[in-house]
Every structure is written in C-alpha cells, then in structure tokens.
Design an enzyme around this catalytic site. Structure first.
Site, mmCIF file in Angstrom:
data_model
loop_
_atom_site.group_PDB
_atom_site.id
_atom_site.type_symbol
_atom_site.label_atom_id
_atom_site.label_comp_id
_atom_site.label_asym_id
_atom_site.label_seq_id
_atom_site.Cartn_x
_atom_site.Cartn_y
_atom_site.Cartn_z
ATOM 1 N N ASP A 117 -33.527 -51.658 63.282
ATOM 2 C CA ASP A 117 -33.505 -51.371 61.857
ATOM 3 C C ASP A 117 -32.072 -50.998 61.463
ATOM 4 O OD1 ASP A 117 -33.835 -50.548 59.244
ATOM 5 O OD2 ASP A 117 -35.613 -49.334 59.664
ATOM 6 N N CYS A 148 -34.979 -54.463 54.424
ATOM 7 C CA CYS A 148 -33.817 -54.827 55.246
ATOM 8 C C CYS A 148 -34.085 -56.067 56.095
ATOM 9 C CB CYS A 148 -33.411 -53.659 56.167
ATOM 10 S SG CYS A 148 -32.771 -52.219 55.296
ATOM 11 N N ARG A 149 -34.862 -55.899 57.162
ATOM 12 C CA ARG A 149 -35.050 -56.984 58.128
ATOM 13 C C ARG A 149 -35.957 -58.096 57.631
ATOM 14 N NH1 ARG A 149 -36.958 -53.126 62.848
ATOM 15 N NH2 ARG A 149 -37.772 -52.085 60.998
ATOM 16 N N SER A 150 -37.144 -57.756 57.158
ATOM 17 C CA SER A 150 -38.093 -58.817 56.790
ATOM 18 C C SER A 150 -37.630 -59.654 55.598
ATOM 19 C CB SER A 150 -39.509 -58.267 56.592
ATOM 20 O OG SER A 150 -39.552 -57.225 55.658
ATOM 21 N N CYS A 167 -41.511 -55.712 58.515
ATOM 22 C CA CYS A 167 -40.737 -54.600 59.061
ATOM 23 C C CYS A 167 -41.315 -53.309 58.479
ATOM 24 C CB CYS A 167 -39.238 -54.761 58.788
ATOM 25 S SG CYS A 167 -38.720 -54.644 57.063
ATOM 26 N N ASN A 197 -39.746 -53.219 54.233
ATOM 27 C CA ASN A 197 -39.644 -54.515 53.562
ATOM 28 C C ASN A 197 -38.435 -54.572 52.622
ATOM 29 O OD1 ASN A 197 -41.681 -56.538 51.318
ATOM 30 N ND2 ASN A 197 -40.421 -57.228 53.005
#
Length: 155
Positions: A125, A13-15, A8, A11
């Site tokens: 995001d 939140c999402r990943s 993301c 690195n």
C-alpha cells in the site's frame, strides 16, 4: 466478456491504478474485458483516486481521474468472474464474505499473475509512501500483462 474486479483497502491507490492499467491493455488488444475496482473498507466511498495515483497513471498515459471509490459487497461475487486482491489482508477479507466455494474460487491475489513472483506476494500500500506509487504501478503493470495472457488463454 470477462468481468474483473480489482480490490484494495480504500479503493483510492492500488485498485484504481490496476483498473486503469488493465482497461488500457484490454482496449489496446481489442479484448472483451470489463474492469472495475472496490475497497474492502468504506472509508473513501465516493472519493476520487488519491492524487498520487492519478499523477502516476498520467505519467504512463492513463486517466483514472473519473473513477470513484466504492466498498466491496457480497453482490460482487455474482457480478465478476475474477476478483483480484492486492494483498493478503484484502484477500482474507474478501474470502470471509464469499457465500460458497464457487465464489471463493473467483478470488486470487493479483501478483499470482506475475510469472516468477514469489508465492503469496503482495502489492504494498503506497498511501504512506509518496515514493511507492511508481513501484506499485510497475508491479501492477506486470500483473496486468499476466491477466491479459490468461484472458487470451496463453497461461
């Protein structure tokens, strides 16, 4: 062993969520899958995941608090079999670093693994939306189910 990299922007939140989800799913099914995550930016290098991601993961029985952010590098093309971008912007940034067509073919958008998902779907995001973390978790959980089916050769 299949090596998968989740990517993301920062690195945090999402990943990290995607990494934790896929690690847990692979372990529960005794699949040889190594998972890591990275960001296309360097803004949060060395930091822990966002506390909201850590909380959301914990609500689902996952502990991602030990992860640390790092920036995606061209060396990742050699190290990973599959590089999964969370959105179009990250996908484009990753492809710009690809040294050749073989490397480019390793890059996919994570939502491509969700059957019936609209082509080109993005994982939003959640950084600016406290309420978005659970929605992102659910999207990533579905995508990771598809990745597991792909690793097992079912799709």
């Amino acid at each position: 062993m299949k090596r998968v990299l989740m990517v993301c922007l920062g690195n945090i939140c999402r990943s990290p969520l995607a990494q934790g989800i896929l690690e847990a799913k692979a372990a529960s099914q005794h699949l040889a899958v190594e998972v890591d995550s990275a960001g296309t930016s360097h803004w949060h290098a060395g930091e822990k995941p966002d506390p909201r991601s850590v909380y959301t993961a914990a609500q689902h029985g996952l502990d991602i608090s030990g992860q640390r952010a790092r920036q995606f590098t061209p060396n990742d093309f050699r190290s990973y079999d599959l590089i999964l971008a969370m959105d179009q912007s990250n996908y484009d940034d990753i492809l710009r670093l690809a040294p050749d067509e073989t490397a480019q073919k390793k890059v996919k958008k994570i939502m491509d693994f969700v059957p019936g998902a609209q082509a080109g779907s993005n994982v939003p995001d959640p950084y600016w939306d406290d309420d978005g973390f659970e929605k992102v978790y659910e999207m990533l959980d579905q995508a990771c189910e598809g990745i597991i089916r792909s690793v097992r050769g079912e799709i």
